[in-house]
Write a protein that holds these residues in place. Structure first.
Motif, PDB file in Angstrom:
ATOM      1  N   PHE A 123      23.654 -30.578  -4.560  1.00  0.00           N
ATOM      2  CA  PHE A 123      22.529 -31.511  -4.548  1.00  0.00           C
ATOM      3  C   PHE A 123      22.173 -32.010  -3.144  1.00  0.00           C
ATOM      4  CE2 PHE A 123      24.703 -32.060  -8.696  1.00  0.00           C
ATOM      5  CZ  PHE A 123      23.741 -31.453  -9.471  1.00  0.00           C
ATOM      6  N   VAL A 124      22.582 -31.285  -2.124  1.00  0.00           N
ATOM      7  CA  VAL A 124      22.299 -31.713  -0.755  1.00  0.00           C
ATOM      8  C   VAL A 124      21.764 -30.540   0.058  1.00  0.00           C
ATOM      9  CG1 VAL A 124      24.687 -31.334   0.003  1.00  0.00           C
ATOM     10  CG2 VAL A 124      23.236 -32.974   1.238  1.00  0.00           C
ATOM     11  N   ALA A 125      20.847 -30.842   0.982  1.00  0.00           N
ATOM     12  CA  ALA A 125      20.172 -29.806   1.765  1.00  0.00           C
ATOM     13  C   ALA A 125      19.805 -30.384   3.131  1.00  0.00           C
ATOM     14  CB  ALA A 125      18.917 -29.332   1.014  1.00  0.00           C
ATOM     15  N   LEU A 126      18.986 -29.640   3.887  1.00  0.00           N
ATOM     16  CA  LEU A 126      18.566 -30.059   5.218  1.00  0.00           C
ATOM     17  C   LEU A 126      17.114 -30.518   5.202  1.00  0.00           C
ATOM     18  CD1 LEU A 126      19.987 -27.102   7.377  1.00  0.00           C
ATOM     19  CD2 LEU A 126      21.134 -29.247   6.742  1.00  0.00           C
ATOM     20  N   GLY A 127      16.822 -31.606   5.909  1.00  0.00           N
ATOM     21  CA  GLY A 127      15.461 -32.097   6.047  1.00  0.00           C
ATOM     22  C   GLY A 127      15.289 -32.753   7.409  1.00  0.00           C
ATOM     23  N   SER A 128      15.054 -31.960   8.422  1.00  0.00           N
ATOM     24  CA  SER A 128      15.210 -32.383   9.822  1.00  0.00           C
ATOM     25  C   SER A 128      14.288 -33.527  10.242  1.00  0.00           C
ATOM     26  CB  SER A 128      14.948 -31.185  10.738  1.00  0.00           C
ATOM     27  OG  SER A 128      13.583 -30.797  10.702  1.00  0.00           O
ATOM     28  N   ASP A 129      13.048 -33.521   9.763  1.00  0.00           N
ATOM     29  CA  ASP A 129      11.972 -34.385  10.277  1.00  0.00           C
ATOM     30  C   ASP A 129      11.607 -34.015  11.706  1.00  0.00           C
ATOM     31  OD1 ASP A 129       9.991 -36.276   9.835  1.00  0.00           O
ATOM     32  OD2 ASP A 129      11.169 -37.945  10.586  1.00  0.00           O
ATOM     33  N   PHE A 130      11.869 -32.778  12.104  1.00  0.00           N
ATOM     34  CA  PHE A 130      11.442 -32.295  13.418  1.00  0.00           C
ATOM     35  C   PHE A 130       9.932 -32.509  13.586  1.00  0.00           C
ATOM     36  CE2 PHE A 130      15.082 -29.007  13.779  1.00  0.00           C
ATOM     37  CZ  PHE A 130      15.821 -29.850  14.591  1.00  0.00           C
ATOM     38  N   ASP A 131       9.529 -32.838  14.789  1.00  0.00           N
ATOM     39  CA  ASP A 131       8.135 -33.099  15.152  1.00  0.00           C
ATOM     40  C   ASP A 131       7.544 -34.295  14.417  1.00  0.00           C
ATOM     41  OD1 ASP A 131       7.931 -31.108  17.078  1.00  0.00           O
ATOM     42  OD2 ASP A 131       7.337 -29.578  15.642  1.00  0.00           O
ATOM     43  N   GLY A 132       8.404 -35.152  13.867  1.00  0.00           N
ATOM     44  CA  GLY A 132       7.954 -36.313  13.120  1.00  0.00           C
ATOM     45  C   GLY A 132       8.063 -37.613  13.888  1.00  0.00           C
ATOM     46  N   ALA A 133       7.783 -37.562  15.201  1.00  0.00           N
ATOM     47  CA  ALA A 133       7.904 -38.741  16.067  1.00  0.00           C
ATOM     48  C   ALA A 133       9.343 -39.253  16.080  1.00  0.00           C
ATOM     49  CB  ALA A 133       6.937 -39.845  15.639  1.00  0.00           C
ATOM     50  N   VAL A 134      10.295 -38.304  16.217  1.00  0.00           N
ATOM     51  CA  VAL A 134      11.711 -38.649  16.248  1.00  0.00           C
ATOM     52  C   VAL A 134      12.379 -37.999  17.460  1.00  0.00           C
ATOM     53  CG1 VAL A 134      11.902 -38.895  13.746  1.00  0.00           C
ATOM     54  CG2 VAL A 134      12.352 -36.659  14.789  1.00  0.00           C
ATOM     55  N   THR A 135      13.523 -38.560  17.839  1.00  0.00           N
ATOM     56  CA  THR A 135      14.369 -37.976  18.879  1.00  0.00           C
ATOM     57  C   THR A 135      15.621 -37.415  18.222  1.00  0.00           C
ATOM     58  OG1 THR A 135      13.583 -39.504  20.578  1.00  0.00           O
ATOM     59  CG2 THR A 135      15.710 -38.441  20.963  1.00  0.00           C
ATOM     60  N   THR A 136      15.941 -36.163  18.525  1.00  0.00           N
ATOM     61  CA  THR A 136      17.097 -35.488  17.943  1.00  0.00           C
ATOM     62  C   THR A 136      17.994 -34.942  19.053  1.00  0.00           C
ATOM     63  OG1 THR A 136      15.826 -33.428  17.770  1.00  0.00           O
ATOM     64  CG2 THR A 136      15.851 -34.868  15.833  1.00  0.00           C
ATOM     65  N   ARG A 137      19.143 -34.417  18.687  1.00  0.00           N
ATOM     66  CA  ARG A 137      20.094 -33.874  19.669  1.00  0.00           C
ATOM     67  C   ARG A 137      19.705 -32.451  20.084  1.00  0.00           C
ATOM     68  NH1 ARG A 137      25.451 -35.643  20.680  1.00  0.00           N
ATOM     69  NH2 ARG A 137      24.582 -37.605  19.928  1.00  0.00           N
ATOM     70  N   PHE A 138      18.947 -31.756  19.240  1.00  0.00           N
ATOM     71  CA  PHE A 138      18.574 -30.362  19.488  1.00  0.00           C
ATOM     72  C   PHE A 138      17.270 -30.093  18.752  1.00  0.00           C
ATOM     73  CE2 PHE A 138      21.497 -30.790  15.955  1.00  0.00           C
ATOM     74  CZ  PHE A 138      20.784 -30.214  14.911  1.00  0.00           C
ATOM     75  N   ASP A 139      16.579 -29.010  19.113  1.00  0.00           N
ATOM     76  CA  ASP A 139      15.387 -28.606  18.368  1.00  0.00           C
ATOM     77  C   ASP A 139      15.767 -27.530  17.358  1.00  0.00           C
ATOM     78  OD1 ASP A 139      15.509 -26.151  19.749  1.00  0.00           O
ATOM     79  OD2 ASP A 139      14.026 -26.782  21.238  1.00  0.00           O
ATOM     80  N   THR A 140      14.779 -26.926  16.721  1.00  0.00           N
ATOM     81  CA  THR A 140      15.096 -26.019  15.616  1.00  0.00           C
ATOM     82  C   THR A 140      15.828 -24.755  16.065  1.00  0.00           C
ATOM     83  OG1 THR A 140      14.154 -25.125  13.563  1.00  0.00           O
ATOM     84  CG2 THR A 140      12.980 -24.638  15.603  1.00  0.00           C
ATOM     85  N   SER A 141      15.743 -24.435  17.346  1.00  0.00           N
ATOM     86  CA  SER A 141      16.502 -23.280  17.828  1.00  0.00           C
ATOM     87  C   SER A 141      18.000 -23.554  17.839  1.00  0.00           C
ATOM     88  CB  SER A 141      16.048 -22.899  19.250  1.00  0.00           C
ATOM     89  OG  SER A 141      16.383 -23.915  20.178  1.00  0.00           O
ATOM     90  N   GLY A 142      18.401 -24.822  17.743  1.00  0.00           N
ATOM     91  CA  GLY A 142      19.808 -25.191  17.832  1.00  0.00           C
ATOM     92  C   GLY A 142      20.448 -25.601  16.529  1.00  0.00           C
ATOM     93  N   ILE A 143      19.869 -25.183  15.412  1.00  0.00           N
ATOM     94  CA  ILE A 143      20.431 -25.576  14.116  1.00  0.00           C
ATOM     95  C   ILE A 143      21.853 -25.053  13.921  1.00  0.00           C
ATOM     96  CG2 ILE A 143      20.120 -25.353  11.600  1.00  0.00           C
ATOM     97  CD1 ILE A 143      17.179 -25.490  11.977  1.00  0.00           C
ATOM     98  N   VAL A 144      22.249 -24.076  14.711  1.00  0.00           N
ATOM     99  CA  VAL A 144      23.630 -23.584  14.646  1.00  0.00           C
ATOM    100  C   VAL A 144      24.628 -24.725  14.878  1.00  0.00           C
ATOM    101  CG1 VAL A 144      23.710 -22.934  17.090  1.00  0.00           C
ATOM    102  CG2 VAL A 144      25.203 -21.768  15.447  1.00  0.00           C
ATOM    103  N   HIS A 145      24.212 -25.773  15.547  1.00  0.00           N
ATOM    104  CA  HIS A 145      25.113 -26.912  15.752  1.00  0.00           C
ATOM    105  C   HIS A 145      25.435 -27.626  14.434  1.00  0.00           C
ATOM    106  CE1 HIS A 145      25.315 -26.740  20.099  1.00  0.00           C
ATOM    107  NE2 HIS A 145      24.019 -26.514  20.133  1.00  0.00           N
ATOM    108  N   ILE A 146      24.533 -27.537  13.466  1.00  0.00           N
ATOM    109  CA  ILE A 146      24.831 -28.076  12.133  1.00  0.00           C
ATOM    110  C   ILE A 146      25.887 -27.205  11.461  1.00  0.00           C
ATOM    111  CG2 ILE A 146      23.890 -28.551   9.852  1.00  0.00           C
ATOM    112  CD1 ILE A 146      22.955 -30.568  11.837  1.00  0.00           C
TER     113      ILE A 146
END
Length: 400
Positions: A328-351
């Motif tokens: 019942f759990v998945a990924l929902g980054s909110d990338f490009d949603g006016a947020v600051t993250t540790r990596f962009d979508t090219s770095g999802i390997v860090h998850i």
């Protein structure tokens, strides 16, 4: 004087042109950021596993910005090249149509809108300047153009069978159209069909303010579903459009979970047990989503996790797994949603690395990184009449 006026208007025209050319990209660079903080190295084992995954991201807001998904750019979090580098198999793109001035997590009025100025500054079609519905239809057009311009690298997902084409070595990246709040209906039930016909297959009921359908967690009243909202939820389930409770008030979440006949999604956010921000789900709400057979998409920014460390995402996954089950759990980054993250979508390997470091096994990682989301998308996009009876009547067993 004539020379002076010509010079003045010439400079004014240049300044105006420069604003419309450069201001949108400058604003986005200051809005969608990567914090650059340290990350642990990726092990060969994590990279090998990551390269074999089907990865699904339930929420990205790239359509809001003045750029093409197919262009490689030096700003934001998502574009085609970075999706390929991150081995993303399916990206859901949400349409943001209205945000309040002074936006915050606690209380926002529906009386102001910042997206109007952005639409004008980006020189979007005039019809989008003063119509929220037209903005959403424009975002659908932008997504369709990206598919057409991708030379087969991107494919639009609009029915369960489309997901079957996302397997194999030369698979395209699937994209699916969603909404960040259905204020875009402009109070008219018939407009839902227009959005469905434009390709929308998932939609949040609200965003940062209360609307005609329901109360927002960030609104002024934070009420539940209205009569119109209940009708729209029923219509969405009937036609095969997945209901997203992200940003919904506690009252709205409770009512949606009570009446749901299909899997419900929380596309992007976090958990109160990990990060006590008001938008994040309580344990009872997690159990409620699981009871519908749905999924909770976990984000990577501080409003979801209280930091940007991938370890916090792993911690949140563990909480859901221990409470209701890994399915019942998945990924929902909110990338490009006016947020600051540790990596962009090219770095999802860090998850992936964070999950391995936290002790999750391969089957659990595959489920969270994409297979859980695919299950819900298949079920949610199927017309209700085509589903077996047991598939539309969630049982209490699924929440144990």
């Amino acid at each position: 004087m004539k020379k002076f006026l010509l010079s003045f208007f010439g400079l004014f025209a240049i300044a105006t042109a420069a604003f419309f050319i450069f201001a949108p990209s400058v604003f986005e660079k200051q809005t969608n950021m990567v914090d650059g903080k340290s990350l642990p190295p990726i092990t060969p084992e994590a990279q090998e596993l990551h390269d074999s995954l089907m990865i699904v991201d339930l929420h990205g807001d790239t359509l809001l910005w003045k750029r093409k998904i197919t262009d490689s750019v030096d700003r934001g979090h998502i574009d085609l090249q970075r999706l390929q580098q991150g081995n993303v198999g399916l990206q859901i793109f949400s349409s943001v149509t209205k945000t309040p001035r002074g936006q915050n997590y606690d209380s926002n009025s529906a009386d102001t809108d910042q997206i109007t100025l952005l639409a004008i500054a980006q020189l979007q079609p005039y019809r989008t300047w003063f119509s929220i519905l037209e903005r959403q239809l424009w975002h659908a057009t932008k997504l369709g153009r990206a598919v057409a311009d991708s030379d087969g690298a991107i494919t639009l997902i609009s029915k369960p069978a489309d997901i079957d084409g996302l397997s194999g070595n030369d698979r395209p990246i699937g994209v699916l159209f969603s909404a960040e709040g259905l204020q875009s209906l402009e109070g008219k039930r018939a407009n839902l069909q227009k959005l469905y016909d434009a390709g929308m297959r998932m939609a949040g009921l609200v965003h940062f303010f209360d609307n005609e359908l329901a109360g927002s967690m960030h609104g002024e009243k934070k009420g539940g579903l209205t009569d119109f909202g209940r009708q729209i939820v029923t219509d969405m389930e009937d036609m095969g459009m997945i209901v997203d409770i992200a940003h919904s008030s506690h009252a709205t979440v409770a009512e949606v979970l009570k009446i749901a006949r299909r899997p419900v999604v929380s596309s992007h956010g976090g958990l109160q047990a990990v990060c006590g921000v008001n938008r994040n789900l309580t344990d009872e709400e997690i159990k409620g989503v699981a009871a519908t057979g749905g999924v909770i998409g976990l984000g990577y920014w501080d409003g979801a996790m209280c930091d940007t460390d991938p370890k916090s995402v792993a911690k949140a996954v563990k909480h859901v797994r221990d409470l209701v089950g890994i399915e019942f759990v998945a990924l929902g980054s909110d990338f490009d949603g006016a947020v600051t993250t540790r990596f962009d979508t090219s770095g999802i390997v860090h998850i992936t690395q964070a999950f391995m470091d936290a002790g999750f096994n391969e089957d659990e990682i595959r489920a969270v990184m994409g297979l859980n989301a695919l299950r819900v998308l298949r079920q949610g996009m199927s017309p209700l009449k085509d589903l077996p009876k047991q598939a539309v009547e969630p049982t209490q067993e699924s929440s144990q």
